[in-house]
Design a protein around this motif. Structure first.
Motif, short mmCIF file in Angstrom:
data_model
loop_
_atom_site.label_atom_id
_atom_site.label_comp_id
_atom_site.label_asym_id
_atom_site.label_seq_id
_atom_site.Cartn_x
_atom_site.Cartn_y
_atom_site.Cartn_z
N LEU A 92 0.79 -1.24 0.00
CA LEU A 92 0.00 0.00 0.00
C LEU A 92 0.82 1.29 0.00
CD1 LEU A 92 -2.70 -1.14 2.56
CD2 LEU A 92 -3.04 -0.70 0.13
N ALA A 93 2.11 1.21 0.12
CA ALA A 93 2.95 2.42 0.17
C ALA A 93 2.44 3.40 1.23
CB ALA A 93 3.02 3.08 -1.20
N LEU A 94 2.26 2.91 2.42
CA LEU A 94 1.81 3.78 3.51
C LEU A 94 2.86 4.85 3.76
CD1 LEU A 94 0.48 1.14 6.05
CD2 LEU A 94 -0.79 2.44 4.33
N GLY A 95 2.39 6.04 4.11
CA GLY A 95 3.33 7.12 4.41
C GLY A 95 3.58 8.02 3.22
N SER A 96 3.02 7.69 2.05
CA SER A 96 3.09 8.60 0.91
C SER A 96 1.73 8.53 0.24
CB SER A 96 4.19 8.19 -0.06
OG SER A 96 3.92 6.90 -0.55
N GLY A 97 1.30 9.63 -0.34
CA GLY A 97 -0.01 9.63 -0.99
C GLY A 97 -1.15 9.71 0.00
N PRO A 98 -2.04 8.74 -0.03
CA PRO A 98 -3.25 8.83 0.79
C PRO A 98 -2.96 8.91 2.29
CG PRO A 98 -3.37 6.95 -0.70
CD PRO A 98 -2.01 7.50 -0.81
N VAL A 99 -3.88 9.53 3.00
CA VAL A 99 -3.87 9.45 4.46
C VAL A 99 -4.28 8.02 4.80
CG1 VAL A 99 -5.17 10.14 6.51
CG2 VAL A 99 -4.44 11.88 4.86
N ALA A 100 -3.66 7.42 5.80
CA ALA A 100 -3.99 6.03 6.15
C ALA A 100 -4.42 5.91 7.60
CB ALA A 100 -2.78 5.13 5.88
N PHE A 101 -5.64 5.41 7.79
CA PHE A 101 -6.14 5.09 9.13
C PHE A 101 -6.02 3.58 9.31
CE2 PHE A 101 -8.45 8.97 8.07
CZ PHE A 101 -8.38 9.69 9.25
N VAL A 102 -5.35 3.16 10.38
CA VAL A 102 -5.13 1.73 10.59
C VAL A 102 -5.71 1.29 11.93
CG1 VAL A 102 -3.43 -0.14 10.63
CG2 VAL A 102 -2.95 1.95 9.31
N GLU A 103 -6.83 0.55 11.88
CA GLU A 103 -7.39 -0.01 13.11
C GLU A 103 -6.63 -1.28 13.48
OE1 GLU A 103 -11.66 -0.11 13.62
OE2 GLU A 103 -11.93 1.20 11.89
N TRP A 104 -6.55 -1.57 14.76
CA TRP A 104 -5.78 -2.71 15.26
C TRP A 104 -4.31 -2.59 14.85
CZ3 TRP A 104 -7.90 -5.63 18.91
CH2 TRP A 104 -9.29 -5.75 18.95
N ALA A 105 -3.81 -1.35 14.91
CA ALA A 105 -2.44 -1.09 14.43
C ALA A 105 -1.40 -1.90 15.20
CB ALA A 105 -2.14 0.40 14.54
N GLU A 106 -1.73 -2.26 16.45
CA GLU A 106 -0.73 -3.01 17.23
C GLU A 106 -0.39 -4.36 16.58
OE1 GLU A 106 -3.93 -2.21 17.97
OE2 GLU A 106 -4.44 -2.94 19.98
N ARG A 107 -1.32 -4.84 15.74
CA ARG A 107 -1.07 -6.15 15.11
C ARG A 107 -0.10 -6.09 13.95
NH1 ARG A 107 -6.11 -10.08 15.74
NH2 ARG A 107 -6.67 -9.35 17.80
N VAL A 108 0.12 -4.89 13.43
CA VAL A 108 0.99 -4.75 12.25
C VAL A 108 2.07 -3.71 12.48
CG1 VAL A 108 -0.73 -5.54 10.59
CG2 VAL A 108 -0.68 -3.12 11.23
N ASP A 109 2.33 -3.47 13.76
CA ASP A 109 3.24 -2.39 14.16
C ASP A 109 4.51 -2.30 13.32
OD1 ASP A 109 3.72 -0.36 16.23
OD2 ASP A 109 5.49 -1.61 16.59
N GLU A 110 5.17 -3.41 13.13
CA GLU A 110 6.47 -3.38 12.45
C GLU A 110 6.37 -2.99 10.97
OE1 GLU A 110 8.20 -7.35 13.25
OE2 GLU A 110 6.79 -7.18 14.93
N ALA A 111 5.19 -3.15 10.39
CA ALA A 111 5.04 -2.84 8.97
C ALA A 111 4.53 -1.41 8.75
CB ALA A 111 4.09 -3.83 8.30
#
Ligand code: ADP
Ligand code: MG
Length: 155
Positions: A92-111
């Motif tokens: 998804l190239a998080l951190g560039s382009g779209p704003v990203a809301f991530v629920e349950w972020a603790e499950r994917v913390d490292e990514a």
């Protein structure tokens, strides 16, 4: 720490947050089932994008939803992802382009990108308790700005 007495108070945080967001911002939402994560994100997306709040649905089963607008948004729910590698495989190239809301972020913390706003919701006295923090330069700026808006009691 902020007490959110009812759903409307949670939605208000989402609307305030929406005024601060820029391209590439990542918002990590922590908290158990029913903590209010989706309520907050729905209100933010309805403010940011050309979409009715009722048309923003929880991405629990589709993993990620995209919304169009001046500032495009990704809404994802990591509950059903198989950990960080599951998020990476969505590419998804998080951190560039779209704003990203991530629920349950603790499950994917490292990514997740290091730069992020972290919102933690917990049950408290029939309402919810919100903790705001930030990682990285942009995350800290967002956290400070959101704290300021919340303390001003603006809506
Ligand atoms: N501050 C609050 N006080 C009381 N109930 C709330 C609050 N914020 C949200 N809720 C309610 O909690 C329920 C679960 O919210 P939801 O946003 O789906 O949680 P999550 O996405 O964390 O599982 C909804 O019925 C919502 O209206
Ligand atoms: Mg949810």
């Amino acid at each position: 720490m902020h007490h959110l007495a009812d759903t409307e108070a949670t939605q208000r945080v989402g609307r305030l947050l929406a005024t601060l967001l820029q391209e590439g911002d990542v918002i990590a939402l922590l908290g158990d089932l029913g903590a209010g994560k989706t309520s907050l994100v729905k209100a933010a997306i309805a403010s940011l994008c050309d979409v009715d709040e009722d048309d923003v649905v929880s991405p629990t089963f589709v993993l990620v939803r995209e919304y169009e607008g001046e500032l495009p948004v990704l809404h994802m729910d990591a509950y059903r992802l198989s950990g960080p590698s599951g998020l990476e495989s969505l590419d998804l190239a998080l951190g560039s382009g779209p704003v990203a809301f991530v629920e349950w972020a603790e499950r994917v913390d490292e990514a997740l990108p290091d730069e992020r706003l972290v919102l933690e919701l917990e049950h408290q006295d029939g309402g919810r308790r919100l903790s705001v923090s930030g990682c990285g330069e942009r995350g800290e700026v967002l956290a400070a700005e959101l704290e300021k808006l919340l303390s001003q009691g603006k809506s």
